[in-house]
Structures are given as structure tokens and as C-alpha cells.
Write a protein that holds these residues in place. Structure first.
Motif, short mmCIF file in Angstrom:
data_model
loop_
_atom_site.label_atom_id
_atom_site.label_comp_id
_atom_site.label_asym_id
_atom_site.label_seq_id
_atom_site.Cartn_x
_atom_site.Cartn_y
_atom_site.Cartn_z
N GLN A 103 9.58 4.42 27.87
CA GLN A 103 10.77 4.65 27.07
C GLN A 103 10.46 4.41 25.59
OE1 GLN A 103 13.98 1.99 28.06
NE2 GLN A 103 15.52 3.13 26.92
N GLY A 104 10.97 5.28 24.72
CA GLY A 104 10.86 5.06 23.28
C GLY A 104 9.63 5.68 22.65
N GLN A 105 9.47 5.43 21.35
CA GLN A 105 8.34 5.92 20.59
C GLN A 105 7.87 4.83 19.65
OE1 GLN A 105 9.63 9.54 18.65
NE2 GLN A 105 8.86 10.80 20.33
N GLY A 106 6.56 4.78 19.42
CA GLY A 106 5.98 3.77 18.55
C GLY A 106 4.77 3.14 19.22
N PRO A 107 4.28 2.01 18.70
CA PRO A 107 3.15 1.33 19.33
C PRO A 107 3.45 0.95 20.77
CG PRO A 107 3.66 0.39 17.16
CD PRO A 107 4.78 1.30 17.51
N ALA A 108 2.44 0.98 21.61
CA ALA A 108 2.62 0.67 23.03
C ALA A 108 2.94 -0.81 23.23
CB ALA A 108 1.38 1.05 23.82
N LEU A 109 3.93 -1.08 24.08
CA LEU A 109 4.31 -2.44 24.43
C LEU A 109 4.61 -2.49 25.92
CD1 LEU A 109 6.61 -4.87 22.51
CD2 LEU A 109 6.98 -4.49 24.95
N VAL A 110 4.00 -3.43 26.62
CA VAL A 110 4.17 -3.58 28.07
C VAL A 110 5.03 -4.80 28.35
CG1 VAL A 110 3.03 -3.87 30.30
CG2 VAL A 110 1.92 -2.55 28.49
N LEU A 111 6.08 -4.63 29.16
CA LEU A 111 6.90 -5.75 29.61
C LEU A 111 6.32 -6.31 30.91
CD1 LEU A 111 10.53 -4.37 29.06
CD2 LEU A 111 9.09 -5.66 27.47
N VAL A 112 6.03 -7.61 30.92
CA VAL A 112 5.46 -8.26 32.09
C VAL A 112 6.49 -9.26 32.61
CG1 VAL A 112 3.45 -9.45 33.04
CG2 VAL A 112 3.20 -8.06 30.96
N ALA A 113 7.12 -8.92 33.71
CA ALA A 113 8.27 -9.68 34.22
C ALA A 113 7.84 -11.01 34.82
CB ALA A 113 9.02 -8.85 35.26
N GLY A 114 8.79 -11.93 34.87
CA GLY A 114 8.56 -13.22 35.51
C GLY A 114 9.02 -13.22 36.95
N ALA A 115 9.11 -14.41 37.52
CA ALA A 115 9.55 -14.55 38.91
C ALA A 115 10.93 -13.94 39.09
CB ALA A 115 9.59 -16.03 39.30
N PHE A 116 11.14 -13.28 40.23
CA PHE A 116 12.38 -12.63 40.63
C PHE A 116 12.67 -11.33 39.89
CE2 PHE A 116 13.34 -17.24 41.34
CZ PHE A 116 13.42 -17.19 42.72
N SER A 117 11.92 -11.01 38.85
CA SER A 117 12.23 -9.83 38.05
C SER A 117 11.41 -8.63 38.50
CB SER A 117 11.97 -10.10 36.57
OG SER A 117 12.81 -11.12 36.08
N GLU B 169 13.54 1.04 20.40
CA GLU B 169 13.85 1.48 19.04
C GLU B 169 12.63 1.40 18.13
OE1 GLU B 169 17.08 -0.81 17.58
OE2 GLU B 169 18.39 -0.38 19.30
N HIS B 170 11.65 0.56 18.53
CA HIS B 170 10.48 0.32 17.69
C HIS B 170 9.14 0.55 18.41
CE1 HIS B 170 13.30 -1.57 14.91
NE2 HIS B 170 13.75 -2.31 15.92
N PHE B 171 9.16 0.62 19.74
CA PHE B 171 7.93 0.69 20.53
C PHE B 171 8.05 1.77 21.60
CE2 PHE B 171 8.42 -3.72 19.18
CZ PHE B 171 7.16 -4.03 18.67
N THR B 172 6.90 2.21 22.11
CA THR B 172 6.86 2.92 23.38
C THR B 172 6.72 1.85 24.44
OG1 THR B 172 5.77 4.84 22.39
CG2 THR B 172 5.66 4.62 24.79
N VAL B 173 7.78 1.64 25.22
CA VAL B 173 7.85 0.52 26.15
C VAL B 173 7.42 0.96 27.54
CG1 VAL B 173 9.34 -1.23 27.17
CG2 VAL B 173 9.74 -0.48 24.81
N TYR B 174 6.49 0.22 28.12
CA TYR B 174 6.05 0.42 29.50
C TYR B 174 6.61 -0.75 30.32
CZ TYR B 174 2.87 3.93 27.69
OH TYR B 174 2.34 5.05 27.08
N ASN B 175 7.60 -0.44 31.14
CA ASN B 175 8.28 -1.44 31.96
C ASN B 175 7.87 -1.21 33.41
OD1 ASN B 175 10.07 -3.33 32.97
ND2 ASN B 175 11.87 -2.02 32.75
N TYR B 176 7.08 -2.12 33.98
CA TYR B 176 6.49 -1.85 35.29
C TYR B 176 6.89 -2.87 36.34
CZ TYR B 176 2.71 -5.45 35.02
OH TYR B 176 1.98 -6.62 34.97
N ALA C 206 -2.98 3.36 30.92
CA ALA C 206 -2.02 4.48 30.85
C ALA C 206 -1.35 4.55 29.49
CB ALA C 206 -0.96 4.32 31.95
N ALA C 207 -1.28 3.41 28.80
CA ALA C 207 -0.67 3.35 27.48
C ALA C 207 -1.65 3.72 26.37
CB ALA C 207 -0.10 1.96 27.23
#
Length: 249
Positions: free
Chosen positions: A17-31, A47-54, A83-84
Motif C-alpha cells: 500500500q502507498g508510494q515512497g521508500p519501502a517500509l515493512v510492518l512486523v507484527a507482534g504477538a496475536f497480530s 502517506e509517506h511509504f510503500t508499506v508491506y504489511n505481511y 520483494a520490496a
């Protein structure tokens, strides 16, 4: 939804999602990637990054090839970074922050880390039971998902006991938590050696904190999210590295 294939053949699901520098979300427990809080954060950061939410291994639409090892989770994150484009910033929550540190130490192409409440216990006060990981694994092997969630939250995260009955009556909450209960031993494994007051020398090779415009944007988005999405408080004696940025060597 897209997929990458990890080094051991496990398919890992992610959204972009989004456009900009690549940023990966690394979830915690239960997420997992469709968890409401992560969806909100992904939208804010896009709004500021290309977000990779996995989906971390065993969660959501990702596979769960056995046996589990911390090294395999690092390989999963490496596949997402590839991939990013081979380099990315990582935002990690709780055990996800620890996973990001493991990955940075292993040489995955993480140029910056924003680590929110990594649950390291750096003093003897308030640490979980010494057999925490073993007991958690035993509960899961017996099919006691609800008991595992309760044990993890009260003895691992330090949540007061009255929180559990509250979650039973909150629509959909207990179902979401128990659906990923089998991955709680994975979170415990990531913290092996860092739950009973040990020093954090394992991560001394990860670079020192520095400020950056990317970090400022991430902190701003995290601040906006906290106004509507509370997180658990850190246990006594734990590190609190809220949205702090480091550069891996």
C-alpha cells in the motif's frame, strides 16, 4: 494480497500500500496483517511509504511449515524485503521488534529499524516464569488455546487477570486471539535468553540510533495511531524503544 516464498518453501502473504521508500510492518504477538490496528497504521504510513504489511508464519494467509525456528522467521522477513527491492525500513511491534533485530543482525537489508516496545526483561524484577516457553508450548500441544492466551497475557505480558473476562465479552476479540494462539511459542522463542534479566549483548552489532526524516514521519504516524489504538504497557524492567530508528551495519 500477494505472496512470497521463503527459503524453506513457506508461502508468506502480504499486502502492499502507498508510494515512497519501502517500509515493512512486523507484527507482534496475536497480530496479523488484517488486524485492525495494523490496517490503520498501514494506511497512515502509506502517506509517506510503500508499506508491506505481511502475515508472519502461521498467521492469517501465510503457511506454517514445521519445524519452527527463529532462523526461518528471519528468512520470511528477508523474502518480504527482497520483494520490496532488497532494502527497507522495518517497523516492529513487541516480539516483531525483536524479530526485526534478529533480521538486522543476520544481514537482512534493513536500512532502518523503528522498534516499539520490544519486551526485553533487563532486570530480575517482573520477569516471566523460567519455564514460560515450555509451559506455553505444552498448552498448545494439548489444544488448550484459550489457556495459552490467558497464560501468555498474564504471565508473559503482565496483564492483570481481570482483562481476560473483559476480552471474552468483547465482540470478536477472543476469537481473533485464539486463532493465532498456536504461534505464541514462536514469539517466546524469539525472546529466548532475554526474559530473565540478561544483558542485550546479542544485538550489540546492530547500529546505534540516529534521527532521520523517515523516522520522524514514522513517529508522527505512530503518535496519531496511539490516540485511538492503545497498546499494552511494558512490564517492569523492560526496554521501551518507542519508534526509535537504528541503522544496521
Amino acid at each position: 494480497m500477494d505472496h512470497v516464498t521463503s527459503a524453506d518453501g513457506t508461502r508468506i502473504a502480504y499486502d502492499k500500500q502507498g508510494q515512497g521508500p519501502a517500509l515493512v510492518l512486523v507484527a507482534g504477538a496475536f497480530s496479523y496483517r488484517r488486524f485492525p490496528g495494523l490496517l490503520e497504521l498501514s494506511t497512515l504510513l502509506s502517506e509517506h511509504f510503500t508499506v508491506y504489511n505481511y502475515d508472519r508464519r502461521g498467521r492469517g494467509d501465510s503457511d506454517d511449515k514445521q519445524p519452527y525456528t527463529t532462523g526461518r522467521e528471519v528468512e520470511d522477513l528477508a523474502a518480504i524485503v527482497q520483494a520490496a527491492g532488497g532494502e527497507a525500513t522495518a517497523w516492529g511491534l513487541s516480539s516483531g521488534a525483536v524479530l526485526a533485530l534478529h533480521a538486522a543482525r543476520a544481514g537482512v537489508g534493513l536500512t532502518r529499524l523503528a522498534l516499539y516496545e520490544p519486551p526485553f526483561v533487563t532486570t530480575e524484577a517482573g520477569h516471566p516464569p523460567h519455564d514460560f516457553a515450555e509451559h506455553l508450548t505444552s498448552l498448545i500441544s494439548q489444544g488448550k488455546r484459550g489457556e495459552a492466551v490467558k497464560y501468555f497475557m498474564t504471565r508473559g505480558m503482565g496483564a492483570p487477570g481481570f482483562v481476560i473476562p473483559m476480552m471474552w465479552i468483547m465482540p470478536g476479540v477472543w476469537k481473533r486471539l485464539t486463532s493465532v494462539a498456536h504461534t505464541l511459542p514462536y514469539d517466546a522463542a524469539l525472546l529466548e535468553g532475554h526474559l530473565n534479566g540478561e544483558a542485550l549483548a546479542d544485538f550489540s552489532t546492530v547500529g546505534r540510533p540516529r534521527s532521520s526524516s523517515a523516522a520522524a514521519r514514522a513517529r508522527k504516524a505512530c503518535s496519531r495511531r496511539r490516540k485511538t489504538s492503545p497498546t499494552h504497557s511494558p512490564r517492569p524492567g523492560t526496554a521501551r524503544w518507542t519508534a526509535r530508528t537504528t541503522t544496521s551495519r
